[in-house]
Write a protein that holds these residues in place. Structure first.
Motif, mmCIF file in Angstrom:
data_model
loop_
_atom_site.group_PDB
_atom_site.id
_atom_site.type_symbol
_atom_site.label_atom_id
_atom_site.label_comp_id
_atom_site.label_asym_id
_atom_site.label_seq_id
_atom_site.Cartn_x
_atom_site.Cartn_y
_atom_site.Cartn_z
ATOM 1 N N ASP A 9 0.876 -1.157 0.000
ATOM 2 C CA ASP A 9 0.000 0.000 0.000
ATOM 3 C C ASP A 9 0.919 1.214 0.000
ATOM 4 O OD1 ASP A 9 -2.161 1.767 0.426
ATOM 5 O OD2 ASP A 9 -2.047 1.525 2.597
ATOM 6 N N PHE A 10 0.383 2.409 -0.239
ATOM 7 C CA PHE A 10 1.251 3.592 -0.221
ATOM 8 C C PHE A 10 1.036 4.448 1.025
ATOM 9 C CE2 PHE A 10 3.176 7.575 -1.201
ATOM 10 C CZ PHE A 10 4.319 7.209 -1.892
ATOM 11 N N GLY A 11 -0.096 5.149 1.113
ATOM 12 C CA GLY A 11 -0.357 6.011 2.250
ATOM 13 C C GLY A 11 -0.461 5.234 3.547
ATOM 14 N N GLY A 12 0.245 5.693 4.573
ATOM 15 C CA GLY A 12 0.241 4.987 5.845
ATOM 16 C C GLY A 12 1.291 3.894 5.917
ATOM 17 N N VAL A 13 1.967 3.640 4.787
ATOM 18 C CA VAL A 13 3.066 2.674 4.739
ATOM 19 C C VAL A 13 4.356 3.416 4.397
ATOM 20 C CG1 VAL A 13 3.976 0.592 3.616
ATOM 21 C CG2 VAL A 13 1.525 0.776 4.136
ATOM 22 N N PHE A 14 4.403 4.022 3.224
ATOM 23 C CA PHE A 14 5.563 4.841 2.846
ATOM 24 C C PHE A 14 5.484 6.243 3.432
ATOM 25 C CE2 PHE A 14 5.620 1.588 -0.425
ATOM 26 C CZ PHE A 14 6.956 1.211 -0.393
ATOM 27 N N THR A 15 4.298 6.625 3.848
ATOM 28 C CA THR A 15 4.117 7.931 4.489
ATOM 29 C C THR A 15 3.451 7.732 5.838
ATOM 30 O OG1 THR A 15 1.938 8.261 3.487
ATOM 31 C CG2 THR A 15 3.848 9.084 2.266
ATOM 32 N N GLY A 149 -10.624 1.681 -11.461
ATOM 33 C CA GLY A 149 -12.046 1.594 -11.147
ATOM 34 C C GLY A 149 -12.413 0.508 -10.154
ATOM 35 N N VAL A 150 -11.432 -0.043 -9.458
ATOM 36 C CA VAL A 150 -11.635 -1.046 -8.408
ATOM 37 C C VAL A 150 -10.811 -0.602 -7.218
ATOM 38 C CG1 VAL A 150 -11.480 -3.482 -7.761
ATOM 39 C CG2 VAL A 150 -11.854 -2.851 -10.159
ATOM 40 N N ARG A 151 -11.338 -0.764 -6.016
ATOM 41 C CA ARG A 151 -10.602 -0.311 -4.831
ATOM 42 C C ARG A 151 -10.553 -1.421 -3.786
ATOM 43 N NH1 ARG A 151 -14.273 1.549 -0.741
ATOM 44 N NH2 ARG A 151 -12.901 3.167 0.051
ATOM 45 N N LYS A 152 -9.492 -1.386 -2.981
ATOM 46 C CA LYS A 152 -9.428 -2.281 -1.834
ATOM 47 C C LYS A 152 -10.586 -1.960 -0.894
ATOM 48 C CE LYS A 152 -5.426 -0.515 -1.005
ATOM 49 N NZ LYS A 152 -4.105 -0.155 -0.418
ATOM 50 N N PRO A 153 -11.188 -2.947 -0.265
ATOM 51 C CA PRO A 153 -10.778 -4.346 -0.130
ATOM 52 C C PRO A 153 -11.372 -5.313 -1.157
ATOM 53 C CG PRO A 153 -12.551 -3.899 1.399
ATOM 54 C CD PRO A 153 -12.282 -2.605 0.667
ATOM 55 N N ASP A 176 -0.222 -3.188 4.413
ATOM 56 C CA ASP A 176 -1.250 -2.144 4.383
ATOM 57 C C ASP A 176 -1.473 -1.667 5.803
ATOM 58 O OD1 ASP A 176 -3.959 -0.802 4.078
ATOM 59 O OD2 ASP A 176 -3.793 -1.664 2.067
ATOM 60 N N ASP A 177 -1.830 -0.393 5.962
ATOM 61 C CA ASP A 177 -2.073 0.129 7.313
ATOM 62 C C ASP A 177 -3.503 -0.104 7.776
ATOM 63 O OD1 ASP A 177 -2.984 2.071 5.432
ATOM 64 O OD2 ASP A 177 -2.945 3.615 6.983
ATOM 65 N N LEU A 178 -4.356 -0.675 6.919
ATOM 66 C CA LEU A 178 -5.737 -0.947 7.290
ATOM 67 C C LEU A 178 -5.999 -2.447 7.341
ATOM 68 C CD1 LEU A 178 -7.730 1.713 5.211
ATOM 69 C CD2 LEU A 178 -7.051 1.813 7.615
ATOM 70 N N GLY A 179 -6.492 -2.901 8.487
ATOM 71 C CA GLY A 179 -6.807 -4.311 8.625
ATOM 72 C C GLY A 179 -7.839 -4.784 7.624
ATOM 73 N N VAL A 180 -8.807 -3.916 7.302
ATOM 74 C CA VAL A 180 -9.862 -4.306 6.361
ATOM 75 C C VAL A 180 -9.285 -4.596 4.983
ATOM 76 C CG1 VAL A 180 -10.417 -1.943 5.614
ATOM 77 C CG2 VAL A 180 -12.189 -3.707 5.561
ATOM 78 N N ASN A 181 -8.145 -3.997 4.657
ATOM 79 C CA ASN A 181 -7.497 -4.261 3.378
ATOM 80 C C ASN A 181 -6.553 -5.459 3.441
ATOM 81 O OD1 ASN A 181 -8.807 -2.077 2.241
ATOM 82 N ND2 ASN A 181 -7.095 -0.670 2.574
ATOM 83 N N CYS A 182 -6.097 -5.796 4.641
ATOM 84 C CA CYS A 182 -5.230 -6.967 4.803
ATOM 85 C C CYS A 182 -6.025 -8.266 4.751
ATOM 86 C CB CYS A 182 -4.482 -6.886 6.134
ATOM 87 S SG CYS A 182 -3.173 -5.632 6.179
ATOM 88 N N LYS A 183 -7.286 -8.218 5.209
ATOM 89 C CA LYS A 183 -8.090 -9.438 5.292
ATOM 90 C C LYS A 183 -8.268 -10.143 3.953
ATOM 91 C CE LYS A 183 -10.605 -8.181 9.495
ATOM 92 N NZ LYS A 183 -11.912 -7.796 10.075
ATOM 93 N N PRO A 184 -8.656 -9.461 2.875
ATOM 94 C CA PRO A 184 -8.796 -10.171 1.608
ATOM 95 C C PRO A 184 -7.471 -10.682 1.063
ATOM 96 C CG PRO A 184 -9.177 -7.814 1.316
ATOM 97 C CD PRO A 184 -9.113 -8.068 2.786
ATOM 98 N N MET A 190 -2.019 -14.579 0.669
ATOM 99 C CA MET A 190 -0.847 -13.734 0.844
ATOM 100 C C MET A 190 -0.446 -13.664 2.314
ATOM 101 S SD MET A 190 -1.721 -10.458 -1.597
ATOM 102 C CE MET A 190 -2.062 -10.655 -3.362
ATOM 103 N N THR A 191 0.832 -13.397 2.558
ATOM 104 C CA THR A 191 1.300 -13.099 3.905
ATOM 105 C C THR A 191 1.010 -11.622 4.152
ATOM 106 O OG1 THR A 191 3.060 -14.758 3.774
ATOM 107 C CG2 THR A 191 3.285 -13.037 5.447
ATOM 108 N N ALA A 192 -0.031 -11.336 4.916
ATOM 109 C CA ALA A 192 -0.480 -9.960 5.108
ATOM 110 C C ALA A 192 0.143 -9.346 6.362
ATOM 111 C CB ALA A 192 -1.998 -9.912 5.206
ATOM 112 N N ILE A 193 0.655 -8.152 6.215
ATOM 113 C CA ILE A 193 1.259 -7.418 7.324
ATOM 114 C C ILE A 193 0.480 -6.123 7.522
ATOM 115 C CG2 ILE A 193 3.308 -6.185 8.132
ATOM 116 C CD1 ILE A 193 4.994 -8.158 6.472
ATOM 117 N N LYS A 194 -0.156 -5.982 8.675
ATOM 118 C CA LYS A 194 -0.848 -4.733 8.999
ATOM 119 C C LYS A 194 0.172 -3.779 9.593
ATOM 120 C CE LYS A 194 -4.689 -2.670 11.573
ATOM 121 N NZ LYS A 194 -3.859 -1.575 12.120
#
Length: 213
Positions: A9-15, A149-153, A176-184, A190-194
């Motif tokens: 993810d970008f925002g909340g990860v790199f920033t 035209g498609v967004r997480k999650p 990703d900094d959002l758990g709701v986006n890590c769940k899918p 995938m190995t998801a890291i919040k």
């Protein structure tokens, strides 16, 4: 399965997280803590944020619709006041980790963003946009919700990334900094890291990839 790709993810990860800017703004304006997040969480697939991130409305439409939604929750707030809060400060250690991962794995970025501000990271200034562009340039594939035209999650955007990188979900790490986006991402294998803090994210990424950061 061996790791072949690291997807970010970008925002909340790199920033730094925009949630920090939200809280400072709310305090200044005398709004309830986490009010902006509450507006965003109401009807999350059809609200102003969702439509804007899929480019189904423009900035003017977002401004008016967010005002309507926030008013219904008791505190009128125009969308135009919220957009400048989306730009965070870049985290150099995470940028360095990206470069280390790129030397070993495929790297991609999936970002929910809007067609506003300067560039992919919705930067508040042209100067910051240049720094963001340098980071974005390191990725092999970048999927922006406002363009595809498609967004997480929505699981489709994760599968689109896997197809573009030519990897199986089970061979990917996703941050990703959002758990709701890590769940899918996790549900796909995938190995998801919040990402809660920079240090925690880099520690978890090191454990997942075997690299040192």
């Amino acid at each position: 399965m061996a790791i072949e790709a690291v997807i970010w993810d970008f925002g909340g990860v790199f920033t730094t997280s925009p949630f920090e800017a939200f809280r400072r703004f709310e305090a200044r304006r005398g709004l309830p803590a986490d009010f902006i997040r509450a507006v965003n969480a109401t009807d999350p697939d059809t609200n102003a944020w969702a439509l804007f991130e899929r480019s189904e409305i423009d900035a003017a439409g977002f401004d008016a619709m967010f005002l309507e939604e926030s008013t219904r929750l008791g505190h009128p707030l125009a969308g135009a006041e919220v957009l400048p809060l989306l730009s965070g400060d870049i985290r150099p250690r995470v940028v360095a980790a990206l470069k280390a991962c790129k030397a070993r794995f495929k790297v991609g970025c999936i970002t929910n963003n809007v067609a506003a501000g300067h560039g992919t990271g919705m930067s508040g200034s042209a100067e910051k946009a240049a720094a963001v562009a340098e980071i974005i340039g390191a990725f092999e594939v970048v999927l922006e919700s406002s363009k595809v035209g498609v967004r997480k999650p929505d699981p489709r955007i994760y599968l689109m990334m896997c197809e573009a990188l030519k990897v199986a979900p089970g061979s990917c790490v996703y941050l990703d900094d959002l758990g709701v986006n890590c769940k899918p991402a996790a549900a796909l294998g995938m190995t998801a890291i919040k990402v809660s803090t920079e240090a925690q994210a880099l520690e978890d990424l090191a454990a997942a990839t075997g690299l040192a950061f």
